[in-house]
Design an enzyme around this catalytic site. Structure first.
Site, PDB file in Angstrom:
ATOM      1  N   CYS A  65       0.829  -1.211   0.000  1.00  0.00           N
ATOM      2  CA  CYS A  65       0.000   0.000   0.000  1.00  0.00           C
ATOM      3  C   CYS A  65       0.863   1.261   0.000  1.00  0.00           C
ATOM      4  CB  CYS A  65      -0.935  -0.003   1.208  1.00  0.00           C
ATOM      5  SG  CYS A  65      -2.085  -1.398   1.244  1.00  0.00           S
ATOM      6  N   ASP A  72     -20.003  13.239 -15.219  1.00  0.00           N
ATOM      7  CA  ASP A  72     -21.433  12.989 -15.003  1.00  0.00           C
ATOM      8  C   ASP A  72     -21.693  12.136 -13.761  1.00  0.00           C
ATOM      9  OD1 ASP A  72     -20.448  10.578 -15.893  1.00  0.00           O
ATOM     10  OD2 ASP A  72     -21.811  10.389 -17.604  1.00  0.00           O
TER      11      ASP A  72
END
EC number: 1.11.1.27
Length: 224
Positions: free
Chosen positions: A47, A140
């Protein structure tokens, strides 16, 4: 795995605590593209390399009007402390500031809602952690692409940048990007476009590869 998003789904307008304060997701995105990506745990090796690379590429994403936001089941306090390690890994001053926020999802509410939990990897309390998920949303607020990696495999953020280039191009032009395509290379004319329409759309020309089948579906044109 319960929950989850399908391509074309609108992003939930959730509220969350993050390293930059409390946000409402749609307000955070505004009119930008957005990448929401989860990781299993803070203070873990893979990570750290992933978020380090994301931080390095943040200026490139910004050039493309893309906002990044990360998520894991760790607290804001852990995110901030871990950010110092990420910056140190990148050879930067070890501050708590990254070029994108990280969401605190200790209760796993968002991970469940969005289908981000890894069915295999568990924490010390035998609770599932978040997998390596990538969601790319358009202006959108609809999902344009999703990627799901297991905890053991780090993602390629250069590839994520490449697919952003593809999504932004193909969302505005009647083209598709072929295998291993990179920005600036030739693209393919979509099969739904007639030869006459293709000539009008692509003044730089259309090259059709001859095939044994005689079908004229492999049509290339310089990137518009």
């Amino acid at each position: 795995m319960p929950g989850g998003l399908l391509l074309g789904d609108e992003a939930p307008n959730f509220e969350a605590n993050t390293t930059i304060g409390r946000i409402r997701f749609h307000d955070f995105l505004g009119d930008s593209w957005g990448i929401l990506f989860s990781h299993p745990r803070d203070f873990t090796p893979v990570c750290t390399t992933e978020l380090g690379r994301a931080a390095k590429l943040a200026p490139e994403f910004a050039k493309r009007n893309v906002k990044l936001i990360a998520l894991s089941i760790d607290s804001v306090e852990d995110h901030l402390a871990w950010s110092k390690d990420i910056n140190a890994y990148n050879g930067e001053t070890p501050t708590e500031k990254l070029p994108f926020p990280i969401i605190d999802d200790k209760g796993r509410d968002l991970a469940i809602l969005l289908g981000m939990l890894d069915p295999v990897e568990k924490d010390d309390n035998n609770m599932p952690v978040t997998a390596r998920v990538v969601f790319i949303f358009g202006p959108d607020k609809k999902l344009k692409l999703s990627i799901l990696y297991p905890a053991t495999t780090g993602r390629n953020f250069d590839e994520i940048l490449r697919v952003v280039d593809s999504l932004q191009l193909t969302g505005t032009k009647p083209v598709a990007t072929p295998v291993d395509w990179k920005k600036g290379e030739s693209v393919m004319v979509v099969p739904t476009l007639s030869e006459e329409e293709a000539k009008q759309c692509f003044p730089k020309g259309v090259f059709t590869k001859e095939l044994p089948s005689g079908k004229k579906y492999l049509r290339y044109t310089p990137q518009p």
